[in-house]
Design a protein around this motif. Structure first.
Motif, PDB file in Angstrom:
ATOM      1  N   ILE A 146       0.872  -1.177   0.000  1.00 46.85           N
ATOM      2  CA  ILE A 146       0.000   0.000   0.000  1.00 46.85           C
ATOM      3  C   ILE A 146       0.907   1.225   0.000  1.00 46.85           C
ATOM      4  CG2 ILE A 146      -1.848   1.207   1.229  1.00 46.85           C
ATOM      5  CD1 ILE A 146      -2.647  -1.617   0.240  1.00 46.85           C
ATOM      6  N   VAL A 147       0.613   2.167  -0.892  1.00 47.39           N
ATOM      7  CA  VAL A 147       1.422   3.382  -0.995  1.00 47.39           C
ATOM      8  C   VAL A 147       0.571   4.605  -0.690  1.00 47.39           C
ATOM      9  CG1 VAL A 147       2.994   2.380  -2.694  1.00 47.39           C
ATOM     10  CG2 VAL A 147       1.006   3.672  -3.492  1.00 47.39           C
ATOM     11  N   ARG A 148       1.228   5.663  -0.266  1.00 46.41           N
ATOM     12  CA  ARG A 148       0.565   6.953  -0.095  1.00 46.41           C
ATOM     13  C   ARG A 148       0.692   7.698  -1.409  1.00 46.41           C
ATOM     14  NH1 ARG A 148       1.158  11.692   4.390  1.00 46.41           N
ATOM     15  NH2 ARG A 148      -0.871  12.585   3.882  1.00 46.41           N
ATOM     16  N   ILE A 149      -0.372   8.353  -1.850  1.00 44.43           N
ATOM     17  CA  ILE A 149      -0.366   9.104  -3.096  1.00 44.43           C
ATOM     18  C   ILE A 149      -0.676  10.566  -2.789  1.00 44.43           C
ATOM     19  CG2 ILE A 149      -1.482   9.426  -5.346  1.00 44.43           C
ATOM     20  CD1 ILE A 149      -2.175   6.438  -5.289  1.00 44.43           C
ATOM     21  N   ILE A 150       0.165  11.447  -3.308  1.00 48.02           N
ATOM     22  CA  ILE A 150      -0.089  12.882  -3.218  1.00 48.02           C
ATOM     23  C   ILE A 150       0.017  13.437  -4.632  1.00 48.02           C
ATOM     24  CG2 ILE A 150       0.698  15.105  -2.307  1.00 48.02           C
ATOM     25  CD1 ILE A 150       1.738  13.593   0.133  1.00 48.02           C
ATOM     26  N   CYS A 151      -1.025  14.121  -5.084  1.00 49.26           N
ATOM     27  CA  CYS A 151      -1.070  14.653  -6.445  1.00 49.26           C
ATOM     28  C   CYS A 151      -1.351  16.151  -6.411  1.00 49.26           C
ATOM     29  CB  CYS A 151      -2.163  13.970  -7.264  1.00 49.26           C
ATOM     30  SG  CYS A 151      -1.931  12.199  -7.493  1.00 49.26           S
ATOM     31  N   SER A 152      -0.930  16.820  -7.489  1.00 54.09           N
ATOM     32  CA  SER A 152      -1.148  18.256  -7.611  1.00 54.09           C
ATOM     33  C   SER A 152      -1.642  18.573  -9.015  1.00 54.09           C
ATOM     34  CB  SER A 152       0.163  19.006  -7.339  1.00 54.09           C
ATOM     35  OG  SER A 152       0.015  20.377  -7.626  1.00 54.09           O
ATOM     36  N   ASN A 153      -2.440  19.632  -9.114  1.00 52.86           N
ATOM     37  CA  ASN A 153      -2.888  20.082 -10.429  1.00 52.86           C
ATOM     38  C   ASN A 153      -1.884  21.035 -11.043  1.00 52.86           C
ATOM     39  OD1 ASN A 153      -3.294  22.334  -8.812  1.00 52.86           O
ATOM     40  ND2 ASN A 153      -5.328  22.792  -9.635  1.00 52.86           N
ATOM     41  N   ASN A 154      -0.750  21.221 -10.397  1.00 47.44           N
ATOM     42  CA  ASN A 154       0.295  22.127 -10.843  1.00 47.44           C
ATOM     43  C   ASN A 154       1.575  21.320 -10.989  1.00 47.44           C
ATOM     44  OD1 ASN A 154       2.314  24.222 -10.902  1.00 47.44           O
ATOM     45  ND2 ASN A 154       0.750  25.602 -10.059  1.00 47.44           N
ATOM     46  N   SER A 155       2.427  21.681 -11.914  1.00 53.28           N
ATOM     47  CA  SER A 155       3.663  20.932 -12.114  1.00 53.28           C
ATOM     48  C   SER A 155       4.681  21.177 -11.017  1.00 53.28           C
ATOM     49  CB  SER A 155       4.276  21.248 -13.479  1.00 53.28           C
ATOM     50  OG  SER A 155       4.556  22.625 -13.573  1.00 53.28           O
ATOM     51  N   SER A 156       4.405  22.110 -10.124  1.00 51.99           N
ATOM     52  CA  SER A 156       5.298  22.389  -9.003  1.00 51.99           C
ATOM     53  C   SER A 156       4.493  22.304  -7.710  1.00 51.99           C
ATOM     54  CB  SER A 156       5.912  23.780  -9.139  1.00 51.99           C
ATOM     55  OG  SER A 156       6.661  24.094  -7.996  1.00 51.99           O
ATOM     56  N   LEU A 157       4.836  21.351  -6.850  1.00 50.28           N
ATOM     57  CA  LEU A 157       4.067  21.141  -5.626  1.00 50.28           C
ATOM     58  C   LEU A 157       4.134  22.324  -4.660  1.00 50.28           C
ATOM     59  CD1 LEU A 157       4.752  17.392  -4.795  1.00 50.28           C
ATOM     60  CD2 LEU A 157       2.619  18.416  -5.558  1.00 50.28           C
ATOM     61  N   ASP A 158       5.149  23.199  -4.795  1.00 50.24           N
ATOM     62  CA  ASP A 158       5.260  24.298  -3.845  1.00 50.24           C
ATOM     63  C   ASP A 158       4.637  25.602  -4.350  1.00 50.24           C
ATOM     64  OD1 ASP A 158       8.781  25.156  -4.440  1.00 50.24           O
ATOM     65  OD2 ASP A 158       7.096  24.856  -5.781  1.00 50.24           O
ATOM     66  N   SER A 159       4.012  25.591  -5.502  1.00 50.27           N
ATOM     67  CA  SER A 159       3.380  26.812  -6.022  1.00 50.27           C
ATOM     68  C   SER A 159       2.141  27.151  -5.212  1.00 50.27           C
ATOM     69  CB  SER A 159       2.970  26.624  -7.486  1.00 50.27           C
ATOM     70  OG  SER A 159       4.102  26.539  -8.293  1.00 50.27           O
ATOM     71  N   SER A 160       1.972  28.430  -4.937  1.00 52.73           N
ATOM     72  CA  SER A 160       0.777  28.826  -4.210  1.00 52.73           C
ATOM     73  C   SER A 160      -0.437  28.653  -5.106  1.00 52.73           C
ATOM     74  CB  SER A 160       0.902  30.273  -3.735  1.00 52.73           C
ATOM     75  OG  SER A 160       1.020  31.123  -4.849  1.00 52.73           O
ATOM     76  N   GLY A 161      -1.525  28.291  -4.504  1.00 47.55           N
ATOM     77  CA  GLY A 161      -2.757  28.097  -5.251  1.00 47.55           C
ATOM     78  C   GLY A 161      -2.892  26.720  -5.870  1.00 47.55           C
ATOM     79  N   ALA A 162      -1.895  25.871  -5.702  1.00 47.35           N
ATOM     80  CA  ALA A 162      -1.979  24.525  -6.257  1.00 47.35           C
ATOM     81  C   ALA A 162      -2.982  23.711  -5.457  1.00 47.35           C
ATOM     82  CB  ALA A 162      -0.612  23.848  -6.241  1.00 47.35           C
ATOM     83  N   ARG A 163      -3.781  22.927  -6.155  1.00 46.77           N
ATOM     84  CA  ARG A 163      -4.735  22.035  -5.511  1.00 46.77           C
ATOM     85  C   ARG A 163      -4.026  20.710  -5.262  1.00 46.77           C
ATOM     86  NH1 ARG A 163      -7.942  18.469  -8.248  1.00 46.77           N
ATOM     87  NH2 ARG A 163      -9.386  17.392  -6.920  1.00 46.77           N
ATOM     88  N   ILE A 164      -4.000  20.271  -4.023  1.00 48.60           N
ATOM     89  CA  ILE A 164      -3.330  19.029  -3.652  1.00 48.60           C
ATOM     90  C   ILE A 164      -4.393  17.998  -3.272  1.00 48.60           C
ATOM     91  CG2 ILE A 164      -1.667  17.958  -2.079  1.00 48.60           C
ATOM     92  CD1 ILE A 164      -0.349  20.120  -3.714  1.00 48.60           C
ATOM     93  N   THR A 165      -4.264  16.787  -3.781  1.00 52.68           N
ATOM     94  CA  THR A 165      -5.137  15.689  -3.376  1.00 52.68           C
ATOM     95  C   THR A 165      -4.263  14.587  -2.804  1.00 52.68           C
ATOM     96  OG1 THR A 165      -5.066  14.568  -5.524  1.00 52.68           O
ATOM     97  CG2 THR A 165      -6.815  16.191  -5.205  1.00 52.68           C
ATOM     98  N   SER A 166      -4.866  13.762  -1.969  1.00 54.09           N
ATOM     99  CA  SER A 166      -4.106  12.635  -1.430  1.00 54.09           C
ATOM    100  C   SER A 166      -5.015  11.432  -1.318  1.00 54.09           C
ATOM    101  CB  SER A 166      -3.499  12.984  -0.071  1.00 54.09           C
ATOM    102  OG  SER A 166      -4.509  13.168   0.891  1.00 54.09           O
ATOM    103  N   GLY A 167      -4.388  10.292  -1.281  1.00 54.19           N
ATOM    104  CA  GLY A 167      -5.117   9.042  -1.171  1.00 54.19           C
ATOM    105  C   GLY A 167      -4.134   7.911  -0.984  1.00 54.19           C
ATOM    106  N   SER A 168      -4.591   6.737  -1.294  1.00 56.31           N
ATOM    107  CA  SER A 168      -3.775   5.536  -1.154  1.00 56.31           C
ATOM    108  C   SER A 168      -3.792   4.781  -2.466  1.00 56.31           C
ATOM    109  CB  SER A 168      -4.341   4.644  -0.039  1.00 56.31           C
ATOM    110  OG  SER A 168      -4.401   5.353   1.183  1.00 56.31           O
ATOM    111  N   GLY A 169      -2.890   3.845  -2.606  1.00 56.11           N
ATOM    112  CA  GLY A 169      -2.840   3.018  -3.799  1.00 56.11           C
ATOM    113  C   GLY A 169      -2.293   1.648  -3.453  1.00 56.11           C
TER     114      GLY A 169
END
Length: 188
Positions: free
Chosen positions: A1-24
């Motif tokens: 089982i892995v932790r998944i963190i995704c972003s709608n932006n190509s840079s995870l540290d950009s302000s305003g980026a939408r971050i989602t998380s889940g498992s896989g």
């Protein structure tokens, strides 16, 4: 089982980026990851966290791309951008056949819930019912557990990925997408 963190932006540290998380769930010798579509929806960059010790948060992170999606069934697969090392702790598990899953069977759900999700969390319940190729369970499925693993306690076989919970006035029922539905869609 892995932790998944995704972003709608190509840079995870950009302000305003939408971050989602889940498992896989890491699946197969080629090590693709099965998760839910809602975990990766509208994202462009995902990272997979793998732990070397289940008592600790993931210590290794790998970039991944979305390989396939079936939005209507809430299924997605991810492929790592690099080969995962051979020394990653994985557990081989058997796949449950549909005939092995019975009403009242004890179920264990593994994942990284959003609240307290730094380490793998296990919840248990029973098979509460069937809805086509989805299995209802009383095992608690928190936000973030989506895409993790659902196992039958009696023989340790894997039968699918938790996807959602329906909250009632007192208790809630979770939904697990059965492996046979995932297999059918991923191999089309």
């Amino acid at each position: 089982i892995v932790r998944i963190i995704c972003s709608n932006n190509s840079s995870l540290d950009s302000s305003g980026a939408r971050i989602t998380s889940g498992s896989g769930t890491v699946f197969g010798l080629n090590k693709f990851v099965i998760t839910n579509f809602h975990v990766v929806e509208d994202t462009v960059l995902c990272s997979l966290g793998i732990t070397d010790d289940i008592k600790n948060p993931p210590s290794r992170w790998y970039e991944a791309t979305i390989a396939s999606v079936v939005p209507s069934l809430d299924i997605a697969t991810l492929k790592t951008n690099q080969v995962l090392p051979n020394d990653i702790n994985t557990i081989a598990y058997n796949l449950c056949s549909s005939e092995e899953i019975n009403l009242g069977d004890k179920v264990i759900v593994l994942g990284y819930p959003s609240f307290g999700g730094n380490t793998i969390t296990a919840t248990e319940g029973v098979v509460s019912g069937f809805d086509g190729l989805r299995i209802k369970t009383s095992a608690k499925i928190e936000h973030g557990n989506s895409g993790g693993g659902a196992f039958l306690a009696k023989n340790g076989c894997w039968f699918g990925i938790p996807t959602s919970a329906i909250t009632g006035e007192i208790e809630s029922l979770g939904s697990v997408i059965n492996y046979s539905l995932i297999h059918e869609q991923v191999n089309q």
